[in-house]
Design a protein around this motif. Structure first.
Motif, short mmCIF file in Angstrom:
data_model
loop_
_atom_site.label_atom_id
_atom_site.label_comp_id
_atom_site.label_asym_id
_atom_site.label_seq_id
_atom_site.Cartn_x
_atom_site.Cartn_y
_atom_site.Cartn_z
N UNK A 35 63.53 34.68 46.16
CA UNK A 35 64.02 33.29 46.08
C UNK A 35 64.19 32.67 47.45
N UNK A 36 64.36 33.50 48.48
CA UNK A 36 64.37 32.97 49.84
C UNK A 36 63.00 32.44 50.24
N UNK A 42 59.70 25.40 49.76
CA UNK A 42 60.30 24.08 49.59
C UNK A 42 60.48 23.38 50.95
N UNK A 43 60.91 24.13 51.94
CA UNK A 43 61.10 23.55 53.28
C UNK A 43 59.76 23.10 53.87
N UNK A 44 58.72 23.89 53.68
CA UNK A 44 57.40 23.51 54.18
C UNK A 44 56.90 22.24 53.49
N UNK A 45 57.19 22.11 52.21
CA UNK A 45 56.81 20.89 51.49
C UNK A 45 57.59 19.70 52.04
N UNK A 69 61.38 23.62 42.54
CA UNK A 69 61.56 24.86 43.32
C UNK A 69 63.03 25.26 43.40
N UNK A 70 63.94 24.28 43.38
CA UNK A 70 65.36 24.65 43.29
C UNK A 70 65.66 25.25 41.92
N UNK A 71 65.05 24.69 40.86
CA UNK A 71 65.19 25.29 39.53
C UNK A 71 64.68 26.73 39.54
#
Length: 190
Positions: A35-36, A42-45, A69-71
């Motif tokens: 999950x990390x 998500x950060x790259x997006x 992605x948080x889901x």
């Protein structure tokens, strides 16, 4: 609703972190790593989205993906257990939405005649970076699912598999619909 008033808790100072169930795991645990790595994707997006002023439709798609992605991270942080009430889980409808978005972006792309090297526009290059991080997250999720007692939602794995496809197609879209792709030339530098 999530309320985060206190950012540091000191509970991780011993090298462990809590899953959504409250269970403590070492920070090097494969589930925590999975999950990390979803979070890294998500950060790259988020970086990609800084370069999309000319592509508001793609930006909207990526906004939905960031929320998904948080889901997905929440899904991984709470392992599925028989007889337990279900928490937030990825669902097939999220995978289907990605497939539809892939088809929309892919419809107008130039025919692909070779493998594509990461590059072209800044947005395309960052989309390729996000794609490679996404693939790593997917590999970790599949490895986790192969471990005894470590269930992983099949829809979550499917989502990450489609997301890497989406990011590839989106990179071509941002490279002038494929016309600006940097193509691999086998043996070019021999």
């Amino acid at each position: 609703m999530v309320v985060l008033n206190r950012i540091y808790t000191r509970t991780g100072d011993d090298g462990t972190t809590a899953l959504g169930t409250g269970e403590r795991r070492p920070k090097y645990d494969l589930r925590v790593g999975a999950y990390g790595t979803v979070d890294e994707t998500n950060a790259a997006i988020g970086v990609v989205r800084l370069h999309l002023s000319s592509a508001p439709d793609l930006d909207g798609m990526l906004s939905c993906i960031q929320n998904d992605l948080f889901d997905l991270g929440a899904d991984l942080a709470v392992p599925q257990r028989e007889g337990k009430a279900e928490r937030l889980r990825m669902v097939s409808g999220q995978v289907l939405r990605l497939e539809n978005d892939i088809d929309k972006l892919n419809a107008g792309l130039a025919e692909l005649t070779s493998f594509v090297l990461p590059g072209g526009t800044p947005a395309a290059a960052y989309l390729h970076l996000a794609r490679t991080i996404c693939r790593r997250a997917e590999r970790m999720m599949v490895e986790l699912a192969a471990q005894p007692g470590e269930p992983v939602n099949a829809a979550a794995v499917q989502y990450m598999n489609r997301l890497s496809d989406f990011l590839f197609v989106a990179s071509r879209f941002m490279n002038d619909k494929g016309a600006g792709d940097v193509l691999w030339v086998p043996g070019q530098n021999r």
